[in-house]
Design a protein around this motif. Structure first.
Motif, PDB file in Angstrom:
ATOM      1  N   ARG A 221       0.854  -1.204   0.000  1.00 34.57           N
ATOM      2  CA  ARG A 221       0.000   0.000   0.000  1.00 34.57           C
ATOM      3  C   ARG A 221       0.877   1.236   0.000  1.00 34.57           C
ATOM      4  O   ARG A 221       2.070   1.171   0.290  1.00 34.57           O
ATOM      5  N   VAL A 222       0.243   2.351  -0.317  1.00 30.61           N
ATOM      6  CA  VAL A 222       0.982   3.614  -0.312  1.00 30.61           C
ATOM      7  C   VAL A 222       0.248   4.629   0.551  1.00 30.61           C
ATOM      8  O   VAL A 222      -0.982   4.730   0.502  1.00 30.61           O
ATOM      9  N   ARG A 223       1.028   5.331   1.349  1.00 33.08           N
ATOM     10  CA  ARG A 223       0.491   6.389   2.202  1.00 33.08           C
ATOM     11  C   ARG A 223       1.037   7.705   1.653  1.00 33.08           C
ATOM     12  O   ARG A 223       2.205   7.803   1.290  1.00 33.08           O
ATOM     13  N   TRP A 224       0.171   8.701   1.574  1.00 30.08           N
ATOM     14  CA  TRP A 224       0.586  10.014   1.044  1.00 30.08           C
ATOM     15  C   TRP A 224       0.574  11.021   2.195  1.00 30.08           C
ATOM     16  O   TRP A 224      -0.472  11.262   2.786  1.00 30.08           O
ATOM     17  N   ILE A 225       1.747  11.553   2.500  1.00 29.81           N
ATOM     18  CA  ILE A 225       1.849  12.578   3.549  1.00 29.81           C
ATOM     19  C   ILE A 225       1.949  13.939   2.853  1.00 29.81           C
ATOM     20  O   ILE A 225       2.987  14.294   2.299  1.00 29.81           O
ATOM     21  N   PRO A 226       0.832  14.694   2.846  1.00 27.23           N
ATOM     22  CA  PRO A 226       0.813  15.936   2.072  1.00 27.23           C
ATOM     23  C   PRO A 226       1.550  17.061   2.789  1.00 27.23           C
ATOM     24  O   PRO A 226       1.747  17.016   4.009  1.00 27.23           O
ATOM     25  N   PHE A 227       1.902  18.057   2.006  1.00 25.62           N
ATOM     26  CA  PHE A 227       2.494  19.260   2.568  1.00 25.62           C
ATOM     27  C   PHE A 227       1.397  20.217   3.006  1.00 25.62           C
ATOM     28  O   PHE A 227       1.543  21.000   3.921  1.00 25.62           O
ATOM     29  N   GLN A 228       0.254  20.127   2.331  1.00 22.75           N
ATOM     30  CA  GLN A 228      -0.804  21.103   2.525  1.00 22.75           C
ATOM     31  C   GLN A 228      -2.163  20.431   2.346  1.00 22.75           C
ATOM     32  O   GLN A 228      -2.300  19.519   1.536  1.00 22.75           O
ATOM     33  N   VAL A 229      -3.143  20.882   3.122  1.00 19.17           N
ATOM     34  CA  VAL A 229      -4.505  20.382   2.952  1.00 19.17           C
ATOM     35  C   VAL A 229      -5.425  21.581   2.743  1.00 19.17           C
ATOM     36  O   VAL A 229      -5.308  22.593   3.427  1.00 19.17           O
ATOM     37  N   ILE A 230      -6.315  21.461   1.769  1.00 21.11           N
ATOM     38  CA  ILE A 230      -7.246  22.557   1.457  1.00 21.11           C
ATOM     39  C   ILE A 230      -8.659  22.038   1.676  1.00 21.11           C
ATOM     40  O   ILE A 230      -8.964  20.896   1.343  1.00 21.11           O
ATOM     41  N   LYS A 231      -9.502  22.903   2.202  1.00 20.60           N
ATOM     42  CA  LYS A 231     -10.903  22.522   2.380  1.00 20.60           C
ATOM     43  C   LYS A 231     -11.720  23.028   1.200  1.00 20.60           C
ATOM     44  O   LYS A 231     -11.555  24.173   0.777  1.00 20.60           O
ATOM     45  N   GLY A 232     -12.593  22.184   0.691  1.00 24.00           N
ATOM     46  CA  GLY A 232     -13.507  22.601  -0.378  1.00 24.00           C
ATOM     47  C   GLY A 232     -14.921  22.699   0.170  1.00 24.00           C
ATOM     48  O   GLY A 232     -15.398  21.760   0.807  1.00 24.00           O
ATOM     49  N   VAL A 233     -15.584  23.834  -0.053  1.00 26.56           N
ATOM     50  CA  VAL A 233     -16.962  24.020   0.402  1.00 26.56           C
ATOM     51  C   VAL A 233     -17.872  24.168  -0.816  1.00 26.56           C
ATOM     52  O   VAL A 233     -17.660  25.053  -1.646  1.00 26.56           O
ATOM     53  N   PRO A 234     -18.877  23.293  -0.925  1.00 26.64           N
ATOM     54  CA  PRO A 234     -19.761  23.384  -2.088  1.00 26.64           C
ATOM     55  C   PRO A 234     -20.782  24.510  -1.975  1.00 26.64           C
ATOM     56  O   PRO A 234     -21.308  24.764  -0.892  1.00 26.64           O
ATOM     57  N   HIS A 235     -21.011  25.174  -3.092  1.00 26.38           N
ATOM     58  CA  HIS A 235     -22.075  26.183  -3.216  1.00 26.38           C
ATOM     59  C   HIS A 235     -22.983  25.728  -4.355  1.00 26.38           C
ATOM     60  O   HIS A 235     -22.524  25.566  -5.481  1.00 26.38           O
ATOM     61  N   ASP A 236     -24.246  25.547  -4.038  1.00 27.90           N
ATOM     62  CA  ASP A 236     -25.175  24.956  -5.006  1.00 27.90           C
ATOM     63  C   ASP A 236     -26.086  26.005  -5.636  1.00 27.90           C
ATOM     64  O   ASP A 236     -26.615  26.873  -4.937  1.00 27.90           O
ATOM     65  N   THR A 237     -26.278  25.873  -6.934  1.00 29.56           N
ATOM     66  CA  THR A 237     -27.214  26.736  -7.663  1.00 29.56           C
ATOM     67  C   THR A 237     -28.220  25.823  -8.372  1.00 29.56           C
ATOM     68  O   THR A 237     -27.817  24.861  -9.020  1.00 29.56           O
TER      69      THR A 237
ATOM     70  N   ARG B  57     -22.878  22.542  -8.749  1.00 32.34           N
ATOM     71  CA  ARG B  57     -22.155  22.560  -7.468  1.00 32.34           C
ATOM     72  C   ARG B  57     -20.737  23.096  -7.700  1.00 32.34           C
ATOM     73  O   ARG B  57     -19.921  22.438  -8.349  1.00 32.34           O
ATOM     74  N   LEU B  58     -20.487  24.285  -7.177  1.00 32.66           N
ATOM     75  CA  LEU B  58     -19.173  24.925  -7.359  1.00 32.66           C
ATOM     76  C   LEU B  58     -18.431  24.970  -6.036  1.00 32.66           C
ATOM     77  O   LEU B  58     -19.028  25.234  -4.987  1.00 32.66           O
ATOM     78  N   TRP B  59     -17.120  24.710  -6.087  1.00 26.03           N
ATOM     79  CA  TRP B  59     -16.321  24.589  -4.874  1.00 26.03           C
ATOM     80  C   TRP B  59     -15.522  25.857  -4.603  1.00 26.03           C
ATOM     81  O   TRP B  59     -14.902  26.405  -5.507  1.00 26.03           O
ATOM     82  N   THR B  60     -15.543  26.295  -3.331  1.00 23.48           N
ATOM     83  CA  THR B  60     -14.599  27.349  -2.914  1.00 23.48           C
ATOM     84  C   THR B  60     -13.539  26.725  -2.032  1.00 23.48           C
ATOM     85  O   THR B  60     -13.832  25.827  -1.234  1.00 23.48           O
ATOM     86  N   ALA B  61     -12.337  27.257  -2.146  1.00 25.47           N
ATOM     87  CA  ALA B  61     -11.212  26.748  -1.355  1.00 25.47           C
ATOM     88  C   ALA B  61     -11.074  27.558  -0.077  1.00 25.47           C
ATOM     89  O   ALA B  61     -11.149  28.782  -0.089  1.00 25.47           O
TER      90      ALA B  61
END
Ligand code: Z57
Length: 838
Positions: free
Chosen positions: A216-232, A246-250
């Motif tokens: 298996r492979v584990r990915w240790i990221p440098f950065q994590v971003i949150k995505g928030v959906p906005h629905d129209t 559904r559009l995502w804001t970071a």
């Protein structure tokens, strides 16, 4: 002006307040929203307050349909299209929603009884310009058609804080201004923070063995971003279906902030937050070309990962086993911008959901389908391996493994063909190494389609030839289409009413029915109505031009319009050569008999595209001279309409007599403006490129002004060795045009200003303007002749509109459903499952 009505004396139910469609009810709801949402009453309300009150009134009427639709889709676990696109160029929502709800007239009356003008309120809306041009607008037309055809669908993309820049023209040059479409708030969206997801970037990977002894492979990221959906909500035309965009804001994840906060590094945490939010800050303003910027790759993985995670959440919520992901969703990739989905879906299935490689690969291929939109080499996305490794180390590993298996397959099918392996590899190793996104999309998808018949053919013969030989069964054509709701019903009510008065209104959902108009083409009464409508609309544009540009335009002149992004392959400068040709003819013989013309241009240039900006400057400079030269006697006018947008396009298409579709053959994948013009009764002057070929086939060659080299002729000429200078020396009128520009006639004597443009034509002319010049001029001379025969022109105009049925986006979507998606309509009944009130 009326006051807020007294609720006690009224016996309406709350449901009626929120859903009722009668004029009385609409008025009440409008004033209610003005008061309770905007915090205003008529005496102190601004135009924007009124717009917002109306928008909320309409939104209330959508919500019941939206919620019902979501409930029914969930209960039935309906098969769903996910349309992944970096761009959705939606245009203003209000008018479109009024049309699709079928309440345009009631609302017009309601607001007018309150002393307001609906057109005025519609004008207030800041359109979400979350796209560049054709590709983004196509995505928007497809959402409209999917909702109208009752196809369960989700559009997934990015909620850019700044959409496409606003364009100003200063001293004839384009100037970019940031687009603040959100500054008055957006009444059409609902944020859904409860469905936030996290996306990793950077860092490194580690191999390990799991408890079952598997690698298996584990990915240790440098950065994590949150995505928030906005629905129209995306409402269908006269259906109860309301699908979702559904559009995502970071955003920065709170946990990251907290760590920094606790260590006292408050400003560091805020900094981190700003870096994260950068991801959805701005739309890249390039159409049909790729810059290879790091932030752009980050945007792509961001919205693709958010969207795929969201789909997996939905699969689980509907109790569908993940092994059946491809039965629940089909994911259409709008160009290669979301092509990283191939690697990301593999990663999610394998690393996050413990699936084996082979099964994950099956699911991935069965779920994904790829639409190609371009033949331009500079638009084919490639990412440097170094950038990829830095941002997406785990995806690069997965891509290498896909590539290994893929090249084995190629070897098996074409033994001993090492050149083919090199050409087809997902990795370009000719110099600095790159990941080829189109190859990744082809390998990871079960369907590959072009957007017009000619385009698909050229893909198969040329750009994707090796892939066509490898996987012929994956290839198919889906000719583009446009939505008749926005591009005729909403934008051209006068023509809509005339048409419906003759053939009923079935054509709005079944555009082929327009063919019944042909029965009236010899009816003089109908022809004269047709003509007077066009003339009234032209008059409106005349007024707009007078006010915007301060130019007086003759409404009886030919309105000759080229409206599209500026790009050399689209050849706005060929159009300029024609204008100067006519100007030279007048200068040589001021009494010459010339059919009056108004040349109208609209469109933006990518901010970094120097030559496109110089062409805009040239057009404005020609206008300054031609419009003011007394010899011209107002027979020619050149107008550049700044800040072309969807809202503005809706004004322009109906006013056109002549639509300019003059790209070099073999370069325009399809074009969709060509369809919008013809649908509104413009005649086309065009090359045999993109969908022009099919438009001509439909309207008949007698009703289409065709000129220029064909795609095979273009290749042949280039192969022989093309020498633009020969054309310059042998064509007297062409030479005079070029010399006129070179003399500084349009630049106050400055002979340097346009030199880069002239040099590029004289010594390279990549897009063969000189080779097509004479054919274009001859064809334009024919246009001028035909226009003098009013009856003939009107007849051709009617036949153009009547024969545009094929180019409805409803037809395109039906074809996608049949050939690629295998999806059937899911009709929505209103009422039984959800009430607005408990
Ligand atoms: C874009 O607007 C198009 C293609 C691209 O590769 C990119 Br990037 C942006 C356009 C084509 O140029 C048009 O010919 C086509 O009609 C449109 O996409 C929709 O398919």
């Amino acid at each position: 002006m009326q006051t807020v009505p007294n609720h006690q004396v009224d016996n309406l139910q709350i449901e009626d307040d929120r859903t009722g469609l009668s004029v009385e009810c609409l008025k009440r709801a409008f004033l209610d929203n003005l008061f309770y949402v905007q915090g205003k009453f008529p005496k102190i309300a601004t135009k924007n307050d009124y717009y917002m009150a109306l928008a909320y009134t309409v939104r209330d009427r959508l919500l019941q349909r939206w919620i019902n639709t979501a409930v029914i889709y969930t209960e039935r676990a309906s098969r769903t299209v996910s349309y992944l696109s970096a761009e959705f160029l939606m245009g203003p929502h209000l008018g479109n929603n009024l049309v699709n709800l079928g309440i345009y007239d009631q609302v017009k009356q309601a607001v007018s009884e309150l002393g307001l003008d609906l057109e005025d309120l519609l004008e207030q809306e800041e359109e979400p310009g979350l796209g560049n041009g054709g590709l983004g607008r196509l995505a928007a037309c497809y959402l409209d058609s999917m909702a109208t055809l009752e196809i369960p669908s989700l559009g997934y993309g990015i909620r850019y804080e700044f959409g496409i820049f606003d364009q100003d023209i200063r001293d004839g040059w384009q100037v970019e201004i940031t687009d603040k479409w959100l500054h008055c708030g957006n009444p059409w969206e609902i944020a859904r923070p409860e469905w936030e997801v996290y996306v990793r970037l950077g860092g490194h990977t580690e191999a390990y063995t799991d408890e079952h002894g598997r690698y298996r492979v584990r990915w240790i990221p440098f950065q994590v971003i949150k995505g928030v959906p906005h629905d129209t909500p995306i409402l269908g035309y006269k259906t109860n279906t309301a699908n979702t965009l559904r559009l995502w804001t970071a955003e920065a994840p709170e946990s990251f902030d907290f760590a920094a906060f606790n260590s006292g590094d408050y400003l560091g945490a805020v900094q981190e937050k700003m870096v994260s939010e950068n991801l959805s800050k701005v739309l890249y303003p390039n159409d049909d070309s790729s810059q290879g910027k790091r932030l752009r790759l980050a945007q792509q993985i961001f919205f693709v990962s958010c969207s795929l995670q969201d789909m997996i959440r939905i699969v689980f919520r509907q109790n569908v086993p993940l092994e059946k992901f491809h039965e629940k969703f089909v994911v259409q990739l709008n160009d290669t911008h979301p092509a990283i989905a191939v690697a990301e879906l593999m990663r999610l299935l394998i690393d996050e959901h413990d699936m084996g490689w082979d099964q994950a690969w099956q699911i991935t291929q069965k779920s994904l389908a790829y639409t190609n939109h371009t033949l331009l080499p500079e638009a084919l996305e490639r990412w440097p391996i170094s950038l990829f490794r830095e941002l997406l180390p785990r995806h690069l590993e997965i891509i290498y493994e896909i590539n290994y298996h893929f090249l084995e397959e190629v070897k098996a099918k074409f033994p001993g063909d090492s050149d083919r392996l090199r050409r087809m590899s997902l990795i370009d190793e000719s110099g600095e190494k790159y990941v080829r996104m189109a190859h990744l999309a082809c390998v990871g998808s079960h369907s590959i389609n072009g957007v017009a018949a000619l385009h698909t053919k050229l893909l198969q013969q040329d750009v994707l030839r090796d892939f066509y030989q490898m996987y012929p069964e994956k290839f198919n054509n889906k000719t583009n289409g446009v939505t008749p709701r926005r591009f005729i019903v909403l934008s051209n009510p006068r023509l809509t009413n005339l048409i419906s008065s003759k053939i009923g209104d079935n054509w709005i959902k079944h555009l082929e029915d327009l063919k019944h108009l042909e029965a009236f083409v010899d009816d003089p009464e109908f022809c004269s109505q047709w003509r007077s409508i066009k003339s009234a609309i032209k008059q409106d544009l005349v007024a707009y031009i007078a006010q915007q540009n301060g130019i007086t335009v003759n409404p009886d002149s030919i309105f000759d319009i080229q409206a599209k992004r500026f790009h050399e392959y689209k050849r706005q400068h060929l159009n300029a050569l024609h204008i100067i040709t006519l100007y030279n003819r007048i200068k040589a013989n001021p009494d010459i008999d010339i059919t009056p013309r108004t040349f109208i241009f609209g469109g933006k240039a990518a901010p970094g595209y120097y030559m496109a900006k110089l062409i805009i400057k040239l057009l404005n400079s020609i206008g300054d001279v031609v419009n003011n030269d007394p010899d011209v006697r107002d027979r020619l006018k050149v107008v550049f309409l700044k800040d072309y947008s969807v809202k503005f396009a809706q004004r322009v298409y109906p006013a056109a007599d002549l639509s300019e579709q003059i790209s070099m053959a073999g370069k325009e994948a399809s074009g969709t403006g060509n369809m919008k013009f013809a649908l509104n009764g413009a005649l086309t002057i065009g090359t045999l490129d993109g969908a022009n070929v099919e438009i001509r086939e439909e309207v008949g060659e007698d009703n289409f002004f065709i000129f220029g080299l064909t795609a095979p002729e273009v290749y042949a000429l280039k192969a022989r060795g093309y020498r633009p200078l020969d054309y310059y020396h042998s064509n007297r009128e062409l030479k005079a045009v070029i010399d006129r520009i070179a003399s500084g006639h349009f630049s106050h004597g400055d002979t340097k200003l346009f030199k880069p443009l002239l040099d590029s034509l004289l010594y390279r002319d990549e897009y063969l303007l000189f080779a097509d010049y004479q054919a274009y001029i001859d064809c334009q001379d024919r246009v001028s002749q035909v226009y003098r025969d009013r009856d003939r022109w009107t007849r051709m105009s009617i036949l153009n509109a009547a024969r545009m049925g094929k180019f409805s986006s409803d037809r395109s979507i039906r074809d996608y459903c049949q050939d690629i998606w295998n999806i059937k309509p899911v009709p929505i009944e209103l009422g039984e499952c959800i009430q607005a009130k408990e």
